[in-house]
Write a protein that holds these residues in place. Structure first.
Motif, PDB file in Angstrom:
ATOM      1  N   GLY A  91       0.803  -1.219   0.000  1.00  0.00           N
ATOM      2  CA  GLY A  91       0.000   0.000   0.000  1.00  0.00           C
ATOM      3  C   GLY A  91       0.836   1.269   0.000  1.00  0.00           C
ATOM      4  O   GLY A  91       0.298   2.371   0.084  1.00  0.00           O
ATOM      5  N   GLU A  92       2.150   1.134  -0.099  1.00  0.00           N
ATOM      6  CA  GLU A  92       3.014   2.318  -0.108  1.00  0.00           C
ATOM      7  C   GLU A  92       3.044   2.917  -1.518  1.00  0.00           C
ATOM      8  O   GLU A  92       3.025   2.214  -2.514  1.00  0.00           O
ATOM      9  CB  GLU A  92       4.427   1.957   0.336  1.00  0.00           C
ATOM     10  N   ARG A  93       3.141   4.235  -1.568  1.00  0.00           N
ATOM     11  CA  ARG A  93       3.120   4.934  -2.845  1.00  0.00           C
ATOM     12  C   ARG A  93       4.539   5.178  -3.365  1.00  0.00           C
ATOM     13  O   ARG A  93       5.478   5.371  -2.590  1.00  0.00           O
ATOM     14  CB  ARG A  93       2.408   6.272  -2.694  1.00  0.00           C
ATOM     15  N   HIS A  94       4.643   5.240  -4.680  1.00  0.00           N
ATOM     16  CA  HIS A  94       5.896   5.577  -5.343  1.00  0.00           C
ATOM     17  C   HIS A  94       5.533   6.554  -6.461  1.00  0.00           C
ATOM     18  O   HIS A  94       5.250   6.147  -7.589  1.00  0.00           O
ATOM     19  CB  HIS A  94       6.578   4.320  -5.895  1.00  0.00           C
ATOM     20  N   PRO A  95       5.514   7.866  -6.157  1.00  0.00           N
ATOM     21  CA  PRO A  95       4.997   8.835  -7.124  1.00  0.00           C
ATOM     22  C   PRO A  95       6.011   9.255  -8.173  1.00  0.00           C
ATOM     23  O   PRO A  95       7.223   9.317  -7.929  1.00  0.00           O
ATOM     24  CB  PRO A  95       4.634  10.027  -6.226  1.00  0.00           C
ATOM     25  N   TYR A  96       5.496   9.547  -9.360  1.00  0.00           N
ATOM     26  CA  TYR A  96       6.309  10.089 -10.450  1.00  0.00           C
ATOM     27  C   TYR A  96       5.503  11.200 -11.106  1.00  0.00           C
ATOM     28  O   TYR A  96       4.396  10.967 -11.610  1.00  0.00           O
ATOM     29  CB  TYR A  96       6.654   9.007 -11.475  1.00  0.00           C
ATOM     30  N   ILE A  97       6.045  12.419 -11.067  1.00  0.00           N
ATOM     31  CA  ILE A  97       5.332  13.580 -11.600  1.00  0.00           C
ATOM     32  C   ILE A  97       5.697  13.800 -13.068  1.00  0.00           C
ATOM     33  O   ILE A  97       6.865  13.736 -13.456  1.00  0.00           O
ATOM     34  CB  ILE A  97       5.649  14.842 -10.777  1.00  0.00           C
ATOM     35  N   TRP A  98       4.653  14.067 -13.878  1.00  0.00           N
ATOM     36  CA  TRP A  98       4.846  14.341 -15.297  1.00  0.00           C
ATOM     37  C   TRP A  98       3.835  15.388 -15.745  1.00  0.00           C
ATOM     38  O   TRP A  98       2.699  15.373 -15.261  1.00  0.00           O
ATOM     39  CB  TRP A  98       4.636  13.043 -16.104  1.00  0.00           C
ATOM     40  N   PRO A  99       4.215  16.327 -16.613  1.00  0.00           N
ATOM     41  CA  PRO A  99       5.553  16.520 -17.164  1.00  0.00           C
ATOM     42  C   PRO A  99       6.506  17.134 -16.143  1.00  0.00           C
ATOM     43  O   PRO A  99       6.090  17.513 -15.045  1.00  0.00           O
ATOM     44  CB  PRO A  99       5.304  17.473 -18.331  1.00  0.00           C
ATOM     45  N   LYS A 100       7.770  17.252 -16.517  1.00  0.00           N
ATOM     46  CA  LYS A 100       8.792  17.779 -15.624  1.00  0.00           C
ATOM     47  C   LYS A 100       9.063  19.265 -15.848  1.00  0.00           C
ATOM     48  O   LYS A 100       9.789  19.879 -15.066  1.00  0.00           O
ATOM     49  CB  LYS A 100      10.102  16.996 -15.809  1.00  0.00           C
ATOM     50  N   ARG A 101       8.476  19.834 -16.896  1.00  0.00           N
ATOM     51  CA  ARG A 101       8.776  21.226 -17.238  1.00  0.00           C
ATOM     52  C   ARG A 101       7.495  22.055 -17.334  1.00  0.00           C
ATOM     53  O   ARG A 101       6.418  21.536 -17.570  1.00  0.00           O
ATOM     54  CB  ARG A 101       9.522  21.288 -18.575  1.00  0.00           C
ATOM     55  N   ASP A 102       7.673  23.369 -17.138  1.00  0.00           N
ATOM     56  CA  ASP A 102       6.575  24.336 -17.322  1.00  0.00           C
ATOM     57  C   ASP A 102       5.348  23.950 -16.495  1.00  0.00           C
ATOM     58  O   ASP A 102       4.215  23.925 -16.988  1.00  0.00           O
ATOM     59  CB  ASP A 102       6.194  24.433 -18.798  1.00  0.00           C
ATOM     60  N   LEU A 103       5.586  23.682 -15.218  1.00  0.00           N
ATOM     61  CA  LEU A 103       4.505  23.255 -14.334  1.00  0.00           C
ATOM     62  C   LEU A 103       3.745  24.462 -13.796  1.00  0.00           C
ATOM     63  O   LEU A 103       4.336  25.384 -13.220  1.00  0.00           O
ATOM     64  CB  LEU A 103       5.068  22.421 -13.185  1.00  0.00           C
ATOM     65  N   ALA A 104       2.452  24.430 -13.946  1.00  0.00           N
ATOM     66  CA  ALA A 104       1.621  25.582 -13.583  1.00  0.00           C
ATOM     67  C   ALA A 104       1.676  25.902 -12.099  1.00  0.00           C
ATOM     68  O   ALA A 104       1.720  27.077 -11.710  1.00  0.00           O
ATOM     69  CB  ALA A 104       0.178  25.320 -14.017  1.00  0.00           C
ATOM     70  N   PHE A 105       1.676  24.889 -11.236  1.00  0.00           N
ATOM     71  CA  PHE A 105       1.571  25.156  -9.800  1.00  0.00           C
ATOM     72  C   PHE A 105       2.802  25.886  -9.255  1.00  0.00           C
ATOM     73  O   PHE A 105       2.748  26.463  -8.172  1.00  0.00           O
ATOM     74  CB  PHE A 105       1.329  23.864  -9.019  1.00  0.00           C
ATOM     75  N   GLN A 106       3.907  25.879 -10.004  1.00  0.00           N
ATOM     76  CA  GLN A 106       5.108  26.580  -9.566  1.00  0.00           C
ATOM     77  C   GLN A 106       5.059  28.067  -9.915  1.00  0.00           C
ATOM     78  O   GLN A 106       5.947  28.825  -9.537  1.00  0.00           O
ATOM     79  CB  GLN A 106       6.351  25.940 -10.189  1.00  0.00           C
ATOM     80  N   SER A 107       4.018  28.466 -10.612  1.00  0.00           N
ATOM     81  CA  SER A 107       3.838  29.867 -10.986  1.00  0.00           C
ATOM     82  C   SER A 107       2.710  30.483 -10.159  1.00  0.00           C
ATOM     83  O   SER A 107       1.559  30.031 -10.218  1.00  0.00           O
ATOM     84  CB  SER A 107       3.501  29.974 -12.482  1.00  0.00           C
ATOM     85  N   LEU A 108       3.039  31.491  -9.382  1.00  0.00           N
ATOM     86  CA  LEU A 108       2.030  32.192  -8.587  1.00  0.00           C
ATOM     87  C   LEU A 108       2.549  33.597  -8.325  1.00  0.00           C
ATOM     88  O   LEU A 108       3.388  33.815  -7.450  1.00  0.00           O
ATOM     89  CB  LEU A 108       1.772  31.459  -7.268  1.00  0.00           C
ATOM     90  N   ASN A 109       2.066  34.540  -9.098  1.00  0.00           N
ATOM     91  CA  ASN A 109       2.547  35.913  -9.008  1.00  0.00           C
ATOM     92  C   ASN A 109       1.573  36.766  -8.199  1.00  0.00           C
ATOM     93  O   ASN A 109       0.358  36.693  -8.407  1.00  0.00           O
ATOM     94  CB  ASN A 109       2.716  36.513 -10.410  1.00  0.00           C
ATOM     95  N   ARG A 110       2.124  37.571  -7.308  1.00  0.00           N
ATOM     96  CA  ARG A 110       1.274  38.375  -6.415  1.00  0.00           C
ATOM     97  C   ARG A 110       0.346  39.292  -7.185  1.00  0.00           C
ATOM     98  O   ARG A 110      -0.793  39.526  -6.765  1.00  0.00           O
ATOM     99  CB  ARG A 110       2.160  39.186  -5.458  1.00  0.00           C
TER     100      ARG A 110
END
Length: 318
Positions: free
Chosen positions: A106-125
């Motif tokens: 039941g343990e998870r092994h996550p892999y995030i895709w895609p690796k570039r231009d990820l929306a959640f990393q962009s947050l401008n005031r």
């Protein structure tokens, strides 16, 4: 007790989980495959949905792409009753998918895709509405949105500073996804966010150890905790631990068969915030958090959190 009619504002990542169980092999070497399935995902989004299921008014702030995954995020939030007035859609970026590979334990092994231009990393005031804190009494976020040196890191830190200046309650889940390599800039951003947080949550040794690798993680917590702060260590089936300047509180876990740990920490956070907003003691809030997480790990996926009726029924059996 906080105003029950006010919002919890959850800031951070929202995406899609693709849950894939690794095949199990019988004695003849024949593989048994389970059907993959799609769910809403993201550490912060999981907490927002879990809070909404507990009848907490919840609003989400974060960035998604204008893609199929982003459309699913919007649909999921609408179905779950999460307010999306502050959700930002960026046509040039990608909503992430997490391939959640689940092993036989039941343990998870996550892999995030895609690796570039990820929306959640962009947050401008300057993209965020001026009334972002209107009717908000509690602000929560996750360290996963601060992992890279992007606009999200600086904006989340800035929002936490603003929230504290306004007298709002803040909680921060470390949610560190780090390798052995030490990043001083990332470390400093996490430490600064902690300084503007009332509640700091993390997975026991795995995450608190990063804050000061040269000493035991519990000593690190006791060294960092300041007046009016509470550090919460999640410890799986062993329960959880709350550390304050003058007090340490332990709460036992629940004897549950683990099916899937995906999102358990995110769901734990929601149970804790819910209980605190109800005015429960720290000890009782840990109990509710442990129960909320235990309910979820007995089921599939990161969106297996209980409704308030399901949670109360769960608690009544123990």
């Amino acid at each position: 007790m906080l105003n029950q009619n006010s919002y919890v504002l959850v800031i951070g990542d929202a995406g899609v989980d693709i849950v894939v169980h690794l095949p199990e092999f019988d004695e003849n070497g024949k593989a048994d495959f389970k059907e993959p399935f799609l769910l809403g995902g993201g550490t912060s989004a999981n907490t927002a949905v879990a809070l909404s299921r507990l009848a907490m008014s919840t609003s989400f702030l974060g960035t998604i792409g204008d893609d199929a995954q982003g459309k699913q995020v919007i649909e999921d939030f609408k179905q779950e009753g999460v307010n999306i007035d502050h959700l930002i859609v960026n046509n040039d970026l990608n909503t992430f998918s997490t391939f959640a590979f689940i092993d036989e334990n039941g343990e998870r092994h996550p892999y995030i895709w895609p690796k570039r231009d990820l929306a959640f990393q962009s947050l401008n005031r300057d993209q965020i509405k001026d009334n972002i804190f209107q009717n908000v009494s509690w602000v929560h976020s996750s360290g996963i949105s601060m992992l890279e040196n992007t606009s999200a890191r600086q904006t989340i830190l800035s929002l936490f500073k603003e929230a504290k200046e306004l007298g709002l309650t803040t909680s921060f889940d470390l949610n560190l996804r780090v390798d052995d390599e030490f990043d001083p800039d990332y470390h400093q951003a996490i430490i600064e966010t902690i300084q503007h947080s009332d509640y700091i949550l993390g997975s026991g040794e795995n995450e608190f150890h990063y804050l000061s690798p040269e000493q035991h993680w519990l000593d690190t917590i006791k060294q960092l905790v300041s007046a009016n702060q509470t550090f919460i260590a999640r410890m799986g089936d062993q329960g959880s631990l709350a550390v304050q300047q003058s007090n340490t509180i332990e709460a036992s876990g629940f004897p549950i068969q683990v099916v899937d740990t995906l999102g358990a920490g995110d769901i734990f956070n929601a149970g804790f915030i819910y209980a605190c907003m109800k005015g429960y003691s720290t000890e009782e809030s840990l109990k509710y958090a442990n129960a909320t997480a235990a309910f979820s790990v007995n089921k599939e996926g990161a969106r297996s959190s209980p409704t308030i009726d399901e949670l109360e029924k769960f608690l009544s059996t123990y």
